[in-house]
Design a protein around this motif. Structure first.
Motif, PDB file in Angstrom:
ATOM      1  N   UNK A   1       0.676  -1.769   0.197  1.00  9.98           N
ATOM      2  CA  UNK A   1       0.417   0.410   0.215  1.00  9.98           C
ATOM      3  C   UNK A   1       0.731   1.288   0.014  1.00  9.98           C
ATOM      4  N   UNK A   2       1.777   0.809   0.555  1.00  2.53           N
ATOM      5  CA  UNK A   2       3.205   2.787   0.062  1.00  2.53           C
ATOM      6  C   UNK A   2       3.382   3.248  -1.145  1.00  2.53           C
ATOM      7  N   UNK A   3       2.946   2.083  -2.319  1.00  3.33           N
ATOM      8  CA  UNK A   3       2.996   2.254  -3.405  1.00  3.33           C
ATOM      9  C   UNK A   3       2.747   3.566  -3.834  1.00  3.33           C
ATOM     10  N   UNK A   4       1.048   4.138  -2.675  1.00  2.00           N
ATOM     11  CA  UNK A   4      -0.101   4.686  -3.652  1.00  2.00           C
ATOM     12  C   UNK A   4       1.032   5.763  -2.622  1.00  2.00           C
ATOM     13  N   UNK A   5       1.333   6.403  -2.247  1.00  2.00           N
ATOM     14  CA  UNK A   5       2.410   7.405  -1.640  1.00  2.00           C
ATOM     15  C   UNK A   5       4.167   7.420  -3.082  1.00  2.00           C
ATOM     16  N   UNK A   6       4.481   6.492  -3.154  1.00  2.00           N
ATOM     17  CA  UNK A   6       5.817   6.149  -3.782  1.00  2.00           C
ATOM     18  C   UNK A   6       5.319   7.248  -4.946  1.00  2.00           C
ATOM     19  N   UNK A   7       3.727   6.442  -5.796  1.00  2.00           N
ATOM     20  CA  UNK A   7       3.698   7.416  -6.775  1.00  2.00           C
ATOM     21  C   UNK A   7       3.321   8.568  -6.599  1.00  2.00           C
ATOM     22  N   UNK A   8       2.141   8.707  -6.066  1.00  2.00           N
ATOM     23  CA  UNK A   8       1.433  10.234  -5.525  1.00  2.00           C
ATOM     24  C   UNK A   8       2.912  11.335  -5.778  1.00  2.00           C
ATOM     25  N   UNK A   9       4.292  11.040  -5.201  1.00  2.00           N
ATOM     26  CA  UNK A   9       5.801  11.607  -4.723  1.00  2.00           C
ATOM     27  C   UNK A   9       5.481  11.789  -5.992  1.00  2.00           C
ATOM     28  N   UNK A  10       5.906  11.126  -6.591  1.00  2.00           N
ATOM     29  CA  UNK A  10       6.840  10.530  -8.184  1.00  2.00           C
ATOM     30  C   UNK A  10       5.940  11.539  -9.684  1.00  2.00           C
ATOM     31  N   UNK A  11       4.553  11.153  -9.109  1.00  2.00           N
ATOM     32  CA  UNK A  11       3.713  12.167 -10.303  1.00  2.00           C
ATOM     33  C   UNK A  11       3.587  13.587  -9.884  1.00  2.00           C
ATOM     34  N   UNK A  12       3.895  13.553  -8.800  1.00  2.00           N
ATOM     35  CA  UNK A  12       4.049  15.411  -8.521  1.00  2.00           C
ATOM     36  C   UNK A  12       4.658  15.960  -8.942  1.00  2.00           C
ATOM     37  N   UNK A  13       6.440  15.237  -8.134  1.00  2.00           N
ATOM     38  CA  UNK A  13       7.696  16.045  -8.894  1.00  2.00           C
ATOM     39  C   UNK A  13       7.708  15.938 -10.747  1.00  2.00           C
ATOM     40  N   UNK A  14       7.593  14.491 -11.691  1.00  2.00           N
ATOM     41  CA  UNK A  14       7.321  15.548 -12.656  1.00  2.00           C
ATOM     42  C   UNK A  14       6.034  16.241 -13.002  1.00  2.00           C
ATOM     43  N   UNK A  15       4.852  16.390 -12.279  1.00  2.00           N
ATOM     44  CA  UNK A  15       3.866  17.181 -12.767  1.00  2.00           C
ATOM     45  C   UNK A  15       5.010  18.663 -12.737  1.00  2.00           C
ATOM     46  N   UNK A  16       5.170  18.938 -11.917  1.00  2.00           N
ATOM     47  CA  UNK A  16       6.257  20.800 -11.777  1.00  2.00           C
ATOM     48  C   UNK A  16       7.133  20.289 -12.322  1.00  2.00           C
ATOM     49  N   UNK A  17       8.041  19.161 -12.542  1.00  2.00           N
ATOM     50  CA  UNK A  17       9.204  19.338 -13.876  1.00  2.00           C
ATOM     51  C   UNK A  17       8.341  19.767 -15.322  1.00  2.00           C
ATOM     52  N   UNK A  18       7.469  18.915 -15.454  1.00  2.00           N
ATOM     53  CA  UNK A  18       6.969  19.322 -16.994  1.00  2.00           C
ATOM     54  C   UNK A  18       6.288  21.404 -16.866  1.00  2.00           C
ATOM     55  N   UNK A  19       5.914  21.343 -16.184  1.00  2.00           N
ATOM     56  CA  UNK A  19       5.484  23.012 -16.122  1.00  2.00           C
ATOM     57  C   UNK A  19       6.668  23.946 -16.944  1.00  2.00           C
ATOM     58  N   UNK A  20       7.708  23.201 -16.095  1.00  2.00           N
ATOM     59  CA  UNK A  20       9.242  24.143 -16.892  1.00  2.00           C
ATOM     60  C   UNK A  20       9.477  23.942 -18.249  1.00  2.00           C
ATOM     61  N   UNK A  21       9.097  23.156 -19.377  1.00  2.00           N
ATOM     62  CA  UNK A  21       9.060  22.295 -20.507  1.00  2.00           C
ATOM     63  C   UNK A  21       7.833  22.980 -21.249  1.00  2.00           C
ATOM     64  N   UNK A  22       6.684  23.493 -20.343  1.00  2.00           N
ATOM     65  CA  UNK A  22       5.435  23.654 -22.376  1.00  2.00           C
ATOM     66  C   UNK A  22       5.483  24.936 -22.478  1.00  2.00           C
TER      67      UNK A  22
END
Length: 109
Positions: free
Chosen positions: A28-49
């Motif tokens: 179940x802790x993979x839910x937290x890992x996926x949430x953190x990784x996806x949040x970081x990827x969204x922030x990184x994507x905002x820099x290349x829009x």
């Protein structure tokens, strides 16, 4: 917009963990890992829009969040709402960029 969505995605990962929404056999802790990784990827994507591929990458993240609705239906609702806001932002932002470019061309700037 993607920066704000990253907060919601992180909270969605916490919800997956807390609701034990992941399939049996997956820790179940993979839910937290996926949430953190996806949040970081969204922030990184905002820099290349500013690139076309950055816009496409943002759409990919929107579809991935909507697909999270298979694990927890509330994620699909969140994905659809943010997908609509992302669509508006990309369409309106593109039209504003074209208008500003036309103004700069006519003013000689």
């Amino acid at each position: 917009m993607l920066g704000f969505e990253s907060i919601i995605v992180f909270l969605g990962g916490l919800a997956l963990y807390g609701l034990k929404a992941l399939p049996a056999g997956i820790e179940q802790w993979w839910g937290i890992v996926v949430g953190v990784v996806l949040a970081i990827l969204l922030i990184a994507t905002s820099g290349v829009l500013r690139h076309d591929w950055g816009i496409a990458l943002g759409w990919f993240w929107q579809l991935l969040i909507i697909a999270g609705g298979f694990l927890e239906p509330a994620l699909a609702v969140v994905g659809l709402i943010f997908g609509a806001m992302y669509a508006y932002a990309t369409i309106k932002g593109g039209s504003l960029d074209r208008r500003n470019a036309a103004r700069a061309a006519t003013n000689g700037d």
